[in-house]
Design a protein around this motif. Structure first.
Motif, PDB file in Angstrom:
ATOM      1  N   PHE A 124      34.069  46.223  17.123  1.00 11.15           N
ATOM      2  CA  PHE A 124      33.051  45.564  17.935  1.00 11.15           C
ATOM      3  C   PHE A 124      32.948  46.237  19.308  1.00 11.15           C
ATOM      4  N   ALA A 125      34.106  46.552  19.890  1.00 11.27           N
ATOM      5  CA  ALA A 125      34.114  47.198  21.205  1.00 11.27           C
ATOM      6  C   ALA A 125      33.442  48.564  21.141  1.00 11.27           C
ATOM      7  N   ASP A 126      33.701  49.301  20.065  1.00 15.25           N
ATOM      8  CA  ASP A 126      33.085  50.617  19.901  1.00 15.25           C
ATOM      9  C   ASP A 126      31.568  50.487  19.836  1.00 15.25           C
ATOM     10  N   VAL A 127      31.095  49.492  19.092  1.00 12.19           N
ATOM     11  CA  VAL A 127      29.652  49.260  18.991  1.00 12.19           C
ATOM     12  C   VAL A 127      29.072  48.915  20.361  1.00 12.19           C
ATOM     13  N   GLN A 128      29.750  48.043  21.102  1.00 12.69           N
ATOM     14  CA  GLN A 128      29.268  47.656  22.428  1.00 12.69           C
ATOM     15  C   GLN A 128      29.256  48.851  23.380  1.00 12.69           C
ATOM     16  N   ASP A 129      30.295  49.678  23.305  1.00 10.61           N
ATOM     17  CA  ASP A 129      30.357  50.849  24.182  1.00 10.61           C
ATOM     18  C   ASP A 129      29.223  51.827  23.873  1.00 10.61           C
ATOM     19  N   ARG A 130      28.963  52.033  22.595  1.00 15.53           N
ATOM     20  CA  ARG A 130      27.880  52.948  22.220  1.00 15.53           C
ATOM     21  C   ARG A 130      26.526  52.398  22.660  1.00 15.53           C
ATOM     22  N   THR A 131      26.360  51.092  22.527  1.00 14.68           N
ATOM     23  CA  THR A 131      25.105  50.475  22.946  1.00 14.68           C
ATOM     24  C   THR A 131      24.926  50.585  24.455  1.00 14.68           C
ATOM     25  N   GLY A 144      21.777  48.402  19.146  1.00 17.54           N
ATOM     26  CA  GLY A 144      23.058  47.732  18.943  1.00 17.54           C
ATOM     27  C   GLY A 144      23.153  47.110  17.570  1.00 17.54           C
ATOM     28  N   SER A 145      22.036  46.569  17.096  1.00 19.23           N
ATOM     29  CA  SER A 145      21.997  45.980  15.759  1.00 19.23           C
ATOM     30  C   SER A 145      22.265  47.036  14.693  1.00 19.23           C
ATOM     31  N   ILE A 146      21.695  48.215  14.874  1.00 14.70           N
ATOM     32  CA  ILE A 146      21.918  49.307  13.914  1.00 14.70           C
ATOM     33  C   ILE A 146      23.375  49.747  13.946  1.00 14.70           C
ATOM     34  N   TYR A 147      23.951  49.863  15.146  1.00 12.00           N
ATOM     35  CA  TYR A 147      25.356  50.260  15.260  1.00 12.00           C
ATOM     36  C   TYR A 147      26.264  49.262  14.543  1.00 12.00           C
ATOM     37  N   ARG A 148      26.017  47.960  14.761  1.00 12.53           N
ATOM     38  CA  ARG A 148      26.859  46.935  14.125  1.00 12.53           C
ATOM     39  C   ARG A 148      26.750  47.006  12.609  1.00 12.53           C
ATOM     40  N   THR A 149      25.537  47.173  12.132  1.00 10.82           N
ATOM     41  CA  THR A 149      25.335  47.240  10.685  1.00 10.82           C
ATOM     42  C   THR A 149      26.031  48.459  10.100  1.00 10.82           C
ATOM     43  N   ASP A 174      31.824  59.045   9.208  1.00  7.74           N
ATOM     44  CA  ASP A 174      32.018  58.481  10.542  1.00  7.74           C
ATOM     45  C   ASP A 174      30.806  57.644  10.959  1.00  7.74           C
ATOM     46  N   LEU A 175      30.966  56.926  12.073  1.00  2.00           N
ATOM     47  CA  LEU A 175      29.928  55.991  12.511  1.00  2.00           C
ATOM     48  C   LEU A 175      28.598  56.678  12.820  1.00  2.00           C
ATOM     49  N   VAL A 190      22.188  57.048   8.489  1.00  2.00           N
ATOM     50  CA  VAL A 190      21.764  56.514   7.191  1.00  2.00           C
ATOM     51  C   VAL A 190      21.015  55.201   7.378  1.00  2.00           C
ATOM     52  N   ILE A 191      21.570  54.298   8.195  1.00  2.00           N
ATOM     53  CA  ILE A 191      20.935  52.998   8.413  1.00  2.00           C
ATOM     54  C   ILE A 191      19.570  53.165   9.070  1.00  2.00           C
ATOM     55  N   ARG A 192      19.444  54.115   9.971  1.00  5.26           N
ATOM     56  CA  ARG A 192      18.156  54.339  10.638  1.00  5.26           C
ATOM     57  C   ARG A 192      17.054  54.703   9.649  1.00  5.26           C
TER      58      ARG A 192
END
Length: 254
Positions: free
Chosen positions: A157-164, A184-189, A204-205, A211-213
């Motif tokens: 979760f922290a990694d997603v928040q940091d990237r966002t 942020g939604s895409i990162y979390r997914t 990796d993320l 892929v999600i994009r």
């Protein structure tokens, strides 16, 4: 690593959503019938209207999710031989005229699925017979399309928040208040997707995010919901209505 993982069969998920839509259709029909009754009071009509709106909102959500899951099945499902590659008629001599390596490959590729019994009856090559047996076993799983999701850890979760937040900082010069909730939604997914036909557990993320994009919004919405639900600890924290009732009873006795 995620706290726990779950593998989802997308065809089973499709059937589950489809069944819930049938249930909602029934509830909508029943609510409409109750709404049309002459004896219904204004208060009852207001209650029925709220129930109907809730059902229709849920219907809209499920229809989006159903479309998203169907897309993934179509996109990531096992490829089947084209009509030109598939044997449509059985001809024993034409079959045996092929060399045994070609015959075994045809069996493995699924080009002669309709004739496995006939092939087994006339086959002279043990290699081809083994291919027939293997093909019969594998066909059971041919239609399955699965993905694996994971419950996010605090670190993830922290990694997603940091990237966002990093993306927000990059966009500061592009506007007064950059909006990055979508990213942020895409990162979390992406963080919650562990395995799927386009990726594996070692992806990796950033690669998963790419892929999600490329997926339709309907699929991302469904997947994000499943990841969020799976990441929520399954802990009984009590029913708030019960807490409220106890509080009211305490107030009445004081």
């Amino acid at each position: 690593m995620p706290r726990k993982t779950e593998t989802i069969d997308l065809r089973e998920e499709f059937d589950k959503i489809d069944s819930e839509l049938d249930e909602i259709a029934y509830e909508v029909a029943k609510t409409n019938a109750e709404y049309d009754e002459d004896e219904t009071t204004e208060q009852e009509e207001a209650t029925l209207a709220r129930e109907l709106n809730g059902l229709l909102d849920r219907r809209d959500q499920l229809e989006r999710e159903l479309a998203g899951v169907q897309w993934a099945i179509d996109q990531w499902g096992a490829e089947t031989p084209t009509a030109a590659e598939t044997w449509n008629e059985w001809d024993k001599q034409a079959w045996l005229d092929q060399n045994y390596e070609t015959r075994a490959q045809y069996v493995r590729d699924g080009r002669v699925d309709d004739f496995l019994d006939k092939i087994e009856a006339v086959e002279t090559s043990q290699n081809v017979k083994d291919a027939v047996e293997s093909r019969r076993s594998n066909r059971i799983d041919d239609d399955s399309v699965t993905i694996t999701i994971g419950a996010l850890t605090t670190g993830e979760f922290a990694d997603v928040q940091d990237r966002t937040e990093s993306l927000r900082n990059q966009m500061v010069g592009m506007g007064d208040d950059p909006v990055v909730q979508g990213a942020g939604s895409i990162y979390r997914t992406a963080a919650g997707l562990i395995d799927a036909p386009p990726i594996d557990a070692d992806t990796d993320l950033p690669q998963k995010t790419a892929v999600i994009r490329e997926t339709p919004p309907h699929f991302k919405e469904w997947l994000e919901g499943r990841v969020s639900e799976f990441s929520t600890p399954d802990v009984d924290v009590g029913n708030f209505n019960e807490r409220l009732q106890r509080a009211q009873e305490d107030l009445e006795t004081t």
